[in-house]
Write an enzyme that holds these catalytic residues in place. Sequence first.
Site, PDB file in Angstrom:
ATOM      1  CG  ASP A 111      -1.808  -1.083   1.393  1.00  0.00           C
ATOM      2  OD1 ASP A 111      -2.207  -1.720   0.299  1.00  0.00           O
ATOM      3  OD2 ASP A 111      -2.228  -1.646   2.575  1.00  0.00           O
TER       4      ASP A 111
HETATM    5  N1  URA Z   1      -1.084  -5.825   4.086  1.00  0.00           N
HETATM    6  C1  URA Z   1      -1.497  -4.625   4.027  1.00  0.00           C
HETATM    7  O1  URA Z   1      -2.437  -4.312   4.708  1.00  0.00           O
HETATM    8  N2  URA Z   1      -0.834  -3.754   3.154  1.00  0.00           N
HETATM    9  C2  URA Z   1       0.311  -3.797   2.610  1.00  0.00           C
HETATM   10  O2  URA Z   1       0.773  -3.117   2.110  1.00  0.00           O
HETATM   11  C3  URA Z   1       0.511  -5.326   3.021  1.00  0.00           C
HETATM   12  C4  URA Z   1       0.040  -6.139   3.147  1.00  0.00           C
END
Ligand code: URA
Length: 243
Positions: A111
């Site tokens: 993310d």
């Molecule tokens: N889980 C999440 O919530 N975000 C990420 O970027 C990776 C794993």
Amino acid sequence: MSQELPADEGERLQKVMARIGLGSRRVSENLIAAGRVRVNGVEAVLGARVRPESDEIEVDGIVYSALPDTVTYLLNKPEGVVTTANDPQGRPTVVQMVPSDPRVFSVGRLDLDTEGLLLMTNDGTLAHRLTHPSFGIEKEYLVHVSGTPSRAALRMLREGVELDDGITAPAEAAALGPGLIRLTIHEGRNRQVRRMCEAVGNDVIRLVRTRIGPLVDQKLKPGRWRLLDQEELLRLQQAVQPG
Ligand code: URA
């Protein structure tokens, strides 16, 4: 069959094996002579020639990718960088953080706000295997959460959390201190760690990926990348064997 390729086609098997990192040409020749190497499922002979882009090279039952021009980088993605090649909003992208030639893509995604280890490669087979749930590659995260997770919350994280796209697979969850968890999952659903923690009552404040399968690097600074070394590539390929 590739072992019968004419002398001006393909490459010598022991040369390709040395490039993969399976050992010097001499070591590779010994492995071939000992009958431990198969090409497309057939025991290889000394002097065999292969086409690395299409032939499957197997040593002691483990299949290795032998593409000549593949690169795999380990990037420590900073917060605020998007895991796409182009961002219509003009934000910095992970693709801009690594060399542009040859073109590489990210293996899975993190993310915008997630930090930590991300692989970038032009090896489609490796990327597919690393992200496909059937290979179950472990991803480990340091999760800073609101509040201190209760024992029941940790148990739920371990046993499976009911999310709107189904229950999560068993995970490893350890409380490292107030508001800090180490969570290891082997699925790759969208925003999975954030949703798991929210579902058990602890919102994520900061999320850092600290391990991908066998790969760790505590020295790589945010925004920096490096090539994987031969040993890491071998361990990664061993980690993504089918079955
Ligand atoms: N889980 C999440 O919530 N975000 C990420 O970027 C990776 C794993």
